[in-house]
Design a protein around this motif. Structure first.
Motif, PDB file in Angstrom:
ATOM      1  N   GLN A   1      36.854  -5.081 -32.902  1.00 48.21           N
ATOM      2  CA  GLN A   1      35.591  -5.733 -33.255  1.00 48.21           C
ATOM      3  C   GLN A   1      35.736  -6.419 -34.603  1.00 48.21           C
ATOM      4  OE1 GLN A   1      32.552  -2.737 -33.166  1.00 48.21           O
ATOM      5  NE2 GLN A   1      33.052  -2.078 -31.085  1.00 48.21           N
ATOM      6  N   ARG A   2      36.105  -7.658 -34.570  1.00 48.50           N
ATOM      7  CA  ARG A   2      36.262  -8.423 -35.802  1.00 48.50           C
ATOM      8  C   ARG A   2      34.898  -8.814 -36.338  1.00 48.50           C
ATOM      9  NH1 ARG A   2      39.197 -13.272 -33.795  1.00 48.50           N
ATOM     10  NH2 ARG A   2      38.323 -12.598 -31.817  1.00 48.50           N
ATOM     11  N   GLY A   3      34.782  -8.832 -37.677  1.00 49.70           N
ATOM     12  CA  GLY A   3      33.517  -9.213 -38.299  1.00 49.70           C
ATOM     13  C   GLY A   3      33.158 -10.651 -37.988  1.00 49.70           C
ATOM     14  N   GLN A   4      31.876 -10.900 -37.731  1.00 47.00           N
ATOM     15  CA  GLN A   4      31.397 -12.241 -37.441  1.00 47.00           C
ATOM     16  C   GLN A   4      30.545 -12.757 -38.592  1.00 47.00           C
ATOM     17  OE1 GLN A   4      32.337 -13.911 -34.704  1.00 47.00           O
ATOM     18  NE2 GLN A   4      33.540 -12.141 -34.090  1.00 47.00           N
ATOM     19  N   SER A   5      30.807 -13.958 -39.023  1.00 48.00           N
ATOM     20  CA  SER A   5      30.025 -14.553 -40.094  1.00 48.00           C
ATOM     21  C   SER A   5      28.676 -15.016 -39.576  1.00 48.00           C
ATOM     22  CB  SER A   5      30.785 -15.743 -40.697  1.00 48.00           C
ATOM     23  OG  SER A   5      29.970 -16.433 -41.615  1.00 48.00           O
ATOM     24  N   ALA A   6      27.631 -14.839 -40.423  1.00 46.67           N
ATOM     25  CA  ALA A   6      26.306 -15.274 -40.027  1.00 46.67           C
ATOM     26  C   ALA A   6      26.065 -16.745 -40.353  1.00 46.67           C
ATOM     27  CB  ALA A   6      25.235 -14.429 -40.747  1.00 46.67           C
ATOM     28  N   GLY A   7      26.972 -17.372 -41.099  1.00 48.09           N
ATOM     29  CA  GLY A   7      26.811 -18.767 -41.495  1.00 48.09           C
ATOM     30  C   GLY A   7      27.362 -19.715 -40.450  1.00 48.09           C
ATOM     31  N   PRO A   8      27.389 -21.021 -40.777  1.00 42.07           N
ATOM     32  CA  PRO A   8      27.894 -22.014 -39.822  1.00 42.07           C
ATOM     33  C   PRO A   8      29.378 -21.852 -39.592  1.00 42.07           C
ATOM     34  CG  PRO A   8      27.526 -22.998 -41.980  1.00 42.07           C
ATOM     35  CD  PRO A   8      26.956 -21.621 -42.040  1.00 42.07           C
ATOM     36  N   LYS A   9      29.832 -22.198 -38.425  1.00 38.25           N
ATOM     37  CA  LYS A   9      31.251 -22.114 -38.094  1.00 38.25           C
ATOM     38  C   LYS A   9      31.973 -23.302 -38.720  1.00 38.25           C
ATOM     39  CE  LYS A   9      30.497 -19.654 -33.747  1.00 38.25           C
ATOM     40  NZ  LYS A   9      31.065 -18.401 -34.255  1.00 38.25           N
ATOM     41  N   VAL A  10      33.021 -23.012 -39.502  1.00 39.66           N
ATOM     42  CA  VAL A  10      33.781 -24.059 -40.170  1.00 39.66           C
ATOM     43  C   VAL A  10      35.233 -23.912 -39.789  1.00 39.66           C
ATOM     44  CG1 VAL A  10      34.433 -25.053 -42.376  1.00 39.66           C
ATOM     45  CG2 VAL A  10      32.161 -24.060 -42.093  1.00 39.66           C
ATOM     46  N   SER A  11      35.843 -24.980 -39.358  1.00 41.26           N
ATOM     47  CA  SER A  11      37.248 -24.946 -38.985  1.00 41.26           C
ATOM     48  C   SER A  11      38.095 -25.127 -40.227  1.00 41.26           C
ATOM     49  CB  SER A  11      37.554 -26.064 -37.974  1.00 41.26           C
ATOM     50  OG  SER A  11      38.928 -26.076 -37.666  1.00 41.26           O
ATOM     51  N   ILE A  12      38.881 -24.101 -40.588  1.00 40.69           N
ATOM     52  CA  ILE A  12      39.691 -24.187 -41.802  1.00 40.69           C
ATOM     53  C   ILE A  12      41.175 -24.099 -41.515  1.00 40.69           C
ATOM     54  CG2 ILE A  12      37.875 -23.212 -43.256  1.00 40.69           C
ATOM     55  CD1 ILE A  12      39.309 -20.533 -43.101  1.00 40.69           C
ATOM     56  N   SER A  13      41.555 -23.780 -40.301  1.00 40.14           N
ATOM     57  CA  SER A  13      42.971 -23.644 -39.997  1.00 40.14           C
ATOM     58  C   SER A  13      43.190 -23.748 -38.498  1.00 40.14           C
ATOM     59  CB  SER A  13      43.483 -22.282 -40.508  1.00 40.14           C
ATOM     60  OG  SER A  13      44.816 -22.069 -40.093  1.00 40.14           O
ATOM     61  N   LYS A  14      44.374 -24.201 -38.161  1.00 41.78           N
ATOM     62  CA  LYS A  14      44.755 -24.281 -36.754  1.00 41.78           C
ATOM     63  C   LYS A  14      45.495 -23.032 -36.297  1.00 41.78           C
ATOM     64  CE  LYS A  14      43.201 -28.467 -36.044  1.00 41.78           C
ATOM     65  NZ  LYS A  14      42.102 -28.724 -35.104  1.00 41.78           N
ATOM     66  N   SER A  15      45.706 -22.075 -37.228  1.00 40.24           N
ATOM     67  CA  SER A  15      46.446 -20.868 -36.875  1.00 40.24           C
ATOM     68  C   SER A  15      45.592 -19.973 -35.984  1.00 40.24           C
ATOM     69  CB  SER A  15      46.856 -20.102 -38.136  1.00 40.24           C
ATOM     70  OG  SER A  15      45.720 -19.726 -38.872  1.00 40.24           O
ATOM     71  N   ALA A  16      46.269 -19.116 -35.221  1.00 37.64           N
ATOM     72  CA  ALA A  16      45.567 -18.215 -34.301  1.00 37.64           C
ATOM     73  C   ALA A  16      44.765 -17.192 -35.088  1.00 37.64           C
ATOM     74  CB  ALA A  16      46.573 -17.511 -33.402  1.00 37.64           C
ATOM     75  N   PRO A  17      43.587 -16.795 -34.622  1.00 40.59           N
ATOM     76  CA  PRO A  17      42.775 -15.789 -35.321  1.00 40.59           C
ATOM     77  C   PRO A  17      43.419 -14.417 -35.252  1.00 40.59           C
ATOM     78  CG  PRO A  17      41.829 -16.277 -33.177  1.00 40.59           C
ATOM     79  CD  PRO A  17      42.948 -17.270 -33.380  1.00 40.59           C
ATOM     80  N   ILE A  18      43.111 -13.583 -36.243  1.00 34.64           N
ATOM     81  CA  ILE A  18      43.619 -12.202 -36.251  1.00 34.64           C
ATOM     82  C   ILE A  18      42.899 -11.423 -35.160  1.00 34.64           C
ATOM     83  CG2 ILE A  18      43.821 -10.101 -37.621  1.00 34.64           C
ATOM     84  CD1 ILE A  18      43.860 -11.847 -40.106  1.00 34.64           C
ATOM     85  N   PRO A  19      43.638 -10.793 -34.232  1.00 43.00           N
ATOM     86  CA  PRO A  19      43.002 -10.175 -33.059  1.00 43.00           C
ATOM     87  C   PRO A  19      42.350  -8.822 -33.310  1.00 43.00           C
ATOM     88  CG  PRO A  19      45.359  -9.849 -32.976  1.00 43.00           C
ATOM     89  CD  PRO A  19      45.099 -10.709 -34.188  1.00 43.00           C
ATOM     90  N   ILE A  20      42.485  -8.237 -34.533  1.00 41.96           N
ATOM     91  CA  ILE A  20      41.926  -6.912 -34.783  1.00 41.96           C
ATOM     92  C   ILE A  20      41.106  -6.924 -36.068  1.00 41.96           C
ATOM     93  CG2 ILE A  20      43.829  -5.737 -33.609  1.00 41.96           C
ATOM     94  CD1 ILE A  20      44.934  -5.046 -36.406  1.00 41.96           C
ATOM     95  N   SER A  21      40.325  -5.867 -36.246  1.00 46.08           N
ATOM     96  CA  SER A  21      39.579  -5.684 -37.481  1.00 46.08           C
ATOM     97  C   SER A  21      40.522  -5.142 -38.552  1.00 46.08           C
ATOM     98  CB  SER A  21      38.432  -4.695 -37.254  1.00 46.08           C
ATOM     99  OG  SER A  21      37.907  -4.252 -38.484  1.00 46.08           O
ATOM    100  N   LEU A  22      40.751  -5.926 -39.596  1.00 42.10           N
ATOM    101  CA  LEU A  22      41.649  -5.481 -40.660  1.00 42.10           C
ATOM    102  C   LEU A  22      41.072  -4.288 -41.413  1.00 42.10           C
ATOM    103  CD1 LEU A  22      42.904  -8.879 -42.128  1.00 42.10           C
ATOM    104  CD2 LEU A  22      44.034  -7.361 -40.500  1.00 42.10           C
ATOM    105  N   ALA A  23      39.728  -4.236 -41.541  1.00 39.05           N
ATOM    106  CA  ALA A  23      39.102  -3.111 -42.231  1.00 39.05           C
ATOM    107  C   ALA A  23      39.339  -1.811 -41.466  1.00 39.05           C
ATOM    108  CB  ALA A  23      37.609  -3.364 -42.393  1.00 39.05           C
ATOM    109  N   ALA A  24      39.182  -1.866 -40.140  1.00 40.70           N
ATOM    110  CA  ALA A  24      39.413  -0.672 -39.330  1.00 40.70           C
ATOM    111  C   ALA A  24      40.877  -0.271 -39.374  1.00 40.70           C
ATOM    112  CB  ALA A  24      38.976  -0.925 -37.886  1.00 40.70           C
ATOM    113  N   ASP A  25      41.770  -1.237 -39.284  1.00 43.11           N
ATOM    114  CA  ASP A  25      43.205  -0.943 -39.305  1.00 43.11           C
ATOM    115  C   ASP A  25      43.607  -0.290 -40.626  1.00 43.11           C
ATOM    116  OD1 ASP A  25      45.962  -1.304 -38.133  1.00 43.11           O
ATOM    117  OD2 ASP A  25      46.193  -2.491 -39.964  1.00 43.11           O
TER     118      ASP A  25
END
Length: 299
Positions: free
Chosen positions: A75-99
């Motif tokens: 369950q990755r954290g979701q931002s409440a603000g507008p979606k902004v494209s900042i990179s073409k790299s693949a998203p991190i598939p896990i919650s870093l805080a939980a890991d």
């Protein structure tokens, strides 16, 4: 003149304060400078009996909480603000805080497992393999040994132990502390002299971090717009939370001055009086009280 909520001990020479200090579950109440303050109960061990029971319960509950944190790994954290494209790299598939939390729990409980096994003459765990294998079974096995030998755990003498800290935490360590800094990953592995009192505090901290991660505690510390009264005049005080995540005062991020809950209430009142004397009526300068619902913006 100090006074106690329970009988004062006859001989204090062989006693010390409970390592939980003002968070002790069976505190002494003393009058200092006309104010009542909490002190740790006198005990011949690192912790009083009440706090020992709390630590044992925290250890027994840790495996279940570890499993609940593990369930949030995807369950990755979701931002409440507008979606902004900042990179073409693949998203991190896990919650870093939980890991990070899962690894911290496993690393800490396994390290204490090894020390308790040594003094209690138990079969030594393969700590190298256990710490590499971050799993529920590893955490459960470690906590099972620690809970069954909690007195041995809390009586351990100080010995060097490896801990991973953020670079900000590592910067506050005494000069000469041995360790290895990983700047690109923004953490450091350091050697700290830890004893049984430290073990108890670490167990409680891990238990609280797990509870906070799964949403069982109060919200994280928030910004309090009341300005600091020290010469720095910094305008960003932050809440100080106690071990249960409840309001316990405020701290200035600029000069480091800490206000108790009562001192913060007095500061709010004094700031409000100053604003009223100045004749300021603008809403933007209103000072919220420590119990105001700032999240919903209601006083």
């Amino acid at each position: 003149m100090p006074y106690w909520i329970h009988s004062a001990p006859d001989d204090l020479d062989d006693l010390r304060e409970c390592a939980r200090a003002d968070r002790c579950a069976d505190p002494r109440l003393e009058t200092v400078g006309g104010k009542t303050v909490r002190r740790g109960a006198f005990t011949p061990r690192a912790y009083c009996d009440s706090c020992r029971g709390i630590i044992e319960r925290a250890i027994r509950e840790l495996p279940a909480y570890w499993g609940r944190v593990y369930a949030t790994l995807g369950q990755r954290g979701q931002s409440a603000g507008p979606k902004v494209s900042i990179s073409k790299s693949a998203p991190i598939p896990i919650s870093l805080a939980a890991d990070e939390l899962l690894r911290d729990v496993a690393s800490v409980v396994v390290s204490w497992w090894e020390r308790v096994a040594t003094v209690a003459r138990l079969r030594l765990p393969d700590t190298g393999a256990s710490q590499r294998l971050v799993s529920y079974d590893t955490v459960r096995a470690a906590c099972s040994v620690l809970a069954a030998h909690v007195d041995a755990l809390l009586a351990l003498e100080a010995q060097p132990m490896m801990r991973s800290l953020s670079l900000r935490e590592a910067a506050d360590l005494p000069a000469g502390t041995t360790g290895l800094v990983h700047r690109s990953a923004e953490y450091a592995d350091v050697l700290l002299d830890l004893d049984g009192a430290d073990a108890g505090l670490e167990m409680l901290q891990l238990h609280y971090r797990c509870r906070r991660h799964v949403g069982e505690t109060s919200v994280s510390a928030r910004h309090l717009p009341t300005p600091c009264q020290s010469p720095c005049g910094y305008k960003q005080l932050y809440e100080v939370l106690n071990g249960d995540g409840e309001f316990d005062g405020a701290k200035c991020r600029q000069c480091g001055v800490v206000y108790t809950a009562q001192e913060y209430r007095d500061l709010v009142a004094a700031t409000g009086d100053m604003i009223r004397r100045a004749g300021v009526r603008r809403r933007s300068l209103a000072v919220p009280g420590y119990l105001d619902d700032t999240e919903a913006r209601r006083a």
